[in-house]
Design an enzyme around this catalytic site. Structure first.
Site, PDB file in Angstrom:
ATOM      1  N   ASP A 509      -3.176  -8.353  -5.335  1.00 46.09           N
ATOM      2  CA  ASP A 509      -1.890  -7.683  -5.375  1.00 46.09           C
ATOM      3  C   ASP A 509      -0.811  -8.761  -5.292  1.00 46.09           C
ATOM      4  OD1 ASP A 509       0.012  -5.555  -5.186  1.00 46.09           O
ATOM      5  OD2 ASP A 509       0.168  -6.013  -3.052  1.00 46.09           O
ATOM      6  N   ASP A 709      -2.738  -5.419   0.969  1.00 43.21           N
ATOM      7  CA  ASP A 709      -2.262  -5.302   2.353  1.00 43.21           C
ATOM      8  C   ASP A 709      -2.785  -4.061   3.044  1.00 43.21           C
ATOM      9  OD1 ASP A 709      -0.810  -3.267   1.204  1.00 43.21           O
ATOM     10  OD2 ASP A 709       1.099  -4.326   1.263  1.00 43.21           O
ATOM     11  N   ASP A 713      -2.159  -0.299  -1.366  1.00 44.50           N
ATOM     12  CA  ASP A 713      -3.292  -0.771  -2.172  1.00 44.50           C
ATOM     13  C   ASP A 713      -4.575  -0.039  -1.807  1.00 44.50           C
ATOM     14  OD1 ASP A 713      -1.758  -2.817  -3.462  1.00 44.50           O
ATOM     15  OD2 ASP A 713      -1.875  -3.972  -1.618  1.00 44.50           O
TER      16      ASP A 713
END
Length: 821
Positions: A509, A709, A713
């Protein structure tokens, strides 16, 4: 379904654990039963409407083992302080036992603990504690039963190890004496005439018997455990030792009787096998001692983590200070943490400033500055400055306790690699017994004589080692996951560990993962006719209800400029797109250009061009609108993590494909990716889209790890073969993902994958040697080499080899303790 992990007592080899797994796993209502031989635990997933832990415990007991059940809900365990003698404990038992509603009370003076059973509706635990304190003692409840059971396991293991150590000296001494008496004449060592096998065969035989008998008594566990297991139809390694040495002892006793009572039986003095039985028992006992000592070291990581929690805390009350047991601390209590002391529970700093060493939890070597409002985690070390804190999470709810619980659960789990060893272990011992019998019978039919056949039988029985196969996987997992915890990498299961070792694609990410996750507002460009402060005020009001880092950057910038935010209502966040709210009664939007267009907002070409310029500079443009009219565009930049380029380079060097997923615009995404060295980028992807991209990569045959995190996500973390959740070490949601990186540092990704590869490589080494040892050793013991003119294998050497095999497996696993992050 419920899931529990409970200690199992009485297991000695992989045949034990495999049998428990098969029998318990076949019970109605049991969905999964996984036994860890090294950790001596049973992981049970079951339907409580069909089967109870008590029912499982009864079934395990019928197999000859003991399942340690959790404490009943109506019972409690107390830590009692101030007891000095038996009269203290007796007084507590008498007074508390006389209280109405107290079913039973048991006080242990040696351990300073008490077991309490209360009737439903009886006096509360606090009332009992006050009664004990009224007698002049202190009392507090043991809040973490898992920790208590672990400590009890460790005490029991230490006692068993000490018993083995004490018995080992006499066993080795007696074994050596029997060996000298029996083998001395064969190697040219002259014995006195009264011990000579030719001159005094009776004395020769009785001397060996007198030396062997106490050694057999010291090693009686092999018989008391092995014979009943055989009679129950579930033979174990102890059964092999008991039958092998028992056969040698029986033949020796028969020949001793012949020497003493039959005319002309003196020649039987050369057909005694006491030394084989004695030396085998001594060597196997030596091997089991080293094995137990090595196994104890596999839990060092958990013990080190538990040792971080201090036993006492300084509580501030009524203007004074008092030292109390940390288990007596409750949420809301005010505590003083002096320099050099460890933080007793989780909480927040109220007064003072200092620096706290969090390295044992996160692996971060640099102390962290702490000021009022900052969080504190149990077990961290206050290196500088006195801190006054408010307790918030205590007992099993602290971060340290949750980490310990996760590590123990991971150590009790199994990797798919263990399935072959489990299947073999279940049938291994019966197969060895059959092979030993067939080998002995074959050599008898070949005319080699009963003595030779007996030696073959004993050698096959004692060289076979199911322990090595059973310990190959769990010991590596225990040491590997424990080492990971010391490095700030929490691996939650053996399955996750094995999957991480096979990862060939890592999806990163952007926000909070590749970047620091603390973006700052860099530009505010209003539309014509709109004041700059008004644009920022409306955007901040909308984002005030959002927890997204980009939105927080806008709010912080407005607050820093002293702008008073208008009232916002009905705020909502749209993942991957933006946020909406009613500001001063008007509908307002802040987010991506495409989303505003979907909502019917027409953005002027000039604002779109500005947004593209921001994107090309690596900034994220956020467009704002009020009542369908564009107010302007804001730019937010999130700095790249300084370690990101190095991590991407290392992942590529490991042969891993690196992909970046982000909800940002392509320009912003490519700017950040170029700086980090990532070649493959998917931009404008929302949370569901990230999960879909992960599934696309998996469909290509890749084993995919997702790094995020753990917040927006979550879908992608769940979709990946391995989810790696990054956190701060204190505020991290450690229940998210398969692997938790306690440090907000991307290098943890490399550490996690490298540790997984090292652990799985270690498991494969262990399994190879365990299988190779048995595959090569058993045929040699059965006399295959002798059939082609080669030597036979002495039963004593076979016993030594068996003892060495399991020790070598555990020792190899312990090498993982030195893995460097």
């Amino acid at each position: 379904m419920e899931e529990r992990q409970m200690p199992v007592r009485g297991m000695h080899c992989a045949a034990c654990s495999a049998r428990i797994e098969k029998v318990v796993g076949g019970m109605p209502g049991v969905a999964e039963a996984s036994v860890n031989l090294a950790g001596e635990t049973l992981r049970l997933r079951f339907d409580p409407a069909v089967v109870t832990p008590e029912g499982v415990a009864e079934r395990v007991k019928a197999l000859g083992f003991e399942l340690v059940l959790p404490r009943p809900a109506e019972s409690s365990r107390l830590v009692i302080g101030g007891m000095h003698c038996a009269s203290c404990s007796s007084r507590i038992e008498k007074v508390v036992g006389s209280m109405e509603g107290v079913r039973a009370v048991r006080v242990n003076l040696a351990s300073g603990t008490g077991e309490l059973e209360l009737e439903p509706g009886g006096p509360g635990l606090d009332a009992v504690i006050r009664r004990i304190e009224g007698l002049g003692f202190t009392a507090s409840e043991v809040q973490d039963e898992d920790e208590s059971l672990f400590e009890e396991q460790q005490r029991e293991a230490a006692l068993r190890l000490e018993e083995q150590r004490r018995a080992l000296g006499p066993q080795l001494a007696l074994g050596a004496l029997v060996l000298v008496v029996a083998m001395g004449p064969m190697v040219g060592l002259a014995l006195p005439a009264f011990l000579s096998p030719d001159a005094s065969p009776g004395a020769y035989a009785l001397t060996q018997l007198a030396l062997t008998a106490p050694l057999v008594w010291l090693g009686r566990r092999f018989y008391t455990a092995g014979i009943p297991a055989l009679l129950r139809g579930g033979p174990t390694m102890d059964s092999l030792i008991a039958l092998g040495t028992g056969a040698a002892l029986a033949a020796s006793l028969w020949n001793t009787g012949t020497i003493l009572f039959a005319h002309g039986g003196a020649h039987k003095a050369h057909e005694l096998y006491y030394e084989s039985a004695a030396v085998i028992l001594a060597l196997v006992s030596l091997g089991k001692y080293f094995e137990a000592r090595s196994k104890a070291r596999t839990t060092e990581a958990v013990k080190a983590l538990l040792s971080l929690a201090p036993e006492q805390a300084t509580r501030l009350r009524d203007g004074g200070q008092e030292r109390v047991d940390v288990r007596a601390v409750r949420p809301g209590d005010l505590l003083l943490v002096r320099p050099g002391e460890r933080v007793p529970v989780d909480g927040v700093v109220l007064e003072g400033a200092g620096e706290v060493d969090e390295s044992m939890l996160t692996g971060e070597s640099e102390p962290v500055a702490k000021n009022p409002g900052d969080p504190l985690a149990s077990g961290t070390l206050n290196a500088l400055g006195a801190l006054t804190m408010r307790a918030e999470r205590v007992g099993r709810d602290t971060v340290l306790a949750r980490i310990v619980r996760l590590v123990r659960e991971a150590q009790g789990s199994k990797a798919p690699l263990a399935s072959l060893a489990d299947r073999v272990s279940l049938h291994f011992v019966p197969a060895v017994m059959a092979l030993a019998t067939l080998s002995a019978a074959a050599w008898l039919l070949a005319g080699e004589g009963a003595g030779f056949a007996l030696r073959i039988f004993v050698s096959v029985m004692v060289i076979a080692c199911p322990c090595a196969m059973g310990l190959a996987t769990p010991t590596s997992i225990m040491v590997g996951t424990g080492r990971g915890a010391r490095l700030g990498v929490l691996v939650k299961s053996g399955r996750a560990l094995e999957a991480a070792a096979g990862v060939d694609a890592v999806v990163l990410d952007k926000t909070g993962t590749l970047t620091l996750g603390k973006p700052a507002l860099t530009d505010v460009e209003p539309a014509p006719g709109v004041a700059r402060d008004r644009l920022l005020a409306v955007a901040a009001a909308v984002e005030s209800s959002s927890a997204h880092p980009l939105g927080e950057a806008v709010v912080h910038a407005a607050q820093a400029r002293g702008i008073v935010l208008p009232l916002a209502a009905a705020g909502r966040a749209v993942p991957g797109k933006g946020a909406a709210a009613q500001v001063a009664g008007k509908p307002c939007l802040v987010g991506r250009a495409g989303w505003l267009a979907e909502e019917g907002v027409e953005l002027p070409p000039g604002l779109l061009e500005l947004g593209e310029v921001f994107s090309s500079e690596g900034k994220t443009p956020l467009y704002a609108a009020e009542s369908g009219r564009a107010l302007g565009v804001l730019a937010v930049a999130d700095a790249l993590r300084p370690e990101a380029p190095e991590v991407v380079r290392r992942l590529k060097a490991m042969g891993v494909r690196v992909v970046m997923l982000t909800g940002d615009t392509p320009r912003t995404a490519h700017a950040v990716a170029g700086e980090a060295g990532v070649d493959e980028v998917f931009a404008g992807v929302g949370p569901e889209g990230k999960a879909a991209k992960v599934n696309e990569l998996k469909a290509q045959g890749l084993t995919v790890a997702m790094v995020g995190d753990g917040i927006n996500d979550a879908p992608a973390l769940a979709a990946a073969d391995v989810g790696l959740a990054m956190g701060s070490g204190i505020g991290v949601a450690i229940e998210t993902g398969d692997v938790v990186l306690l440090r907000a540092d991307l290098r943890g990704v490399v550490t996690a994958l490298a540790l997984a590869r090292a652990t799985v490589r270690n498991i494969r080494q262990n399994l190879f040697w365990a299988f190779a040892y048995n595959v090569l050793g058993i045929p040699v013991a059965a006399g295959v080499l002798h059939a082609f003119g080669g030597p036979t294998l002495s039963p004593m050497i076979a016993g030594a080899a068996m003892a060495a095999s399991s020790v070598s497996v555990v020792t190899n696993a312990l090498r993982l303790r030195f893995f460097k992050g």
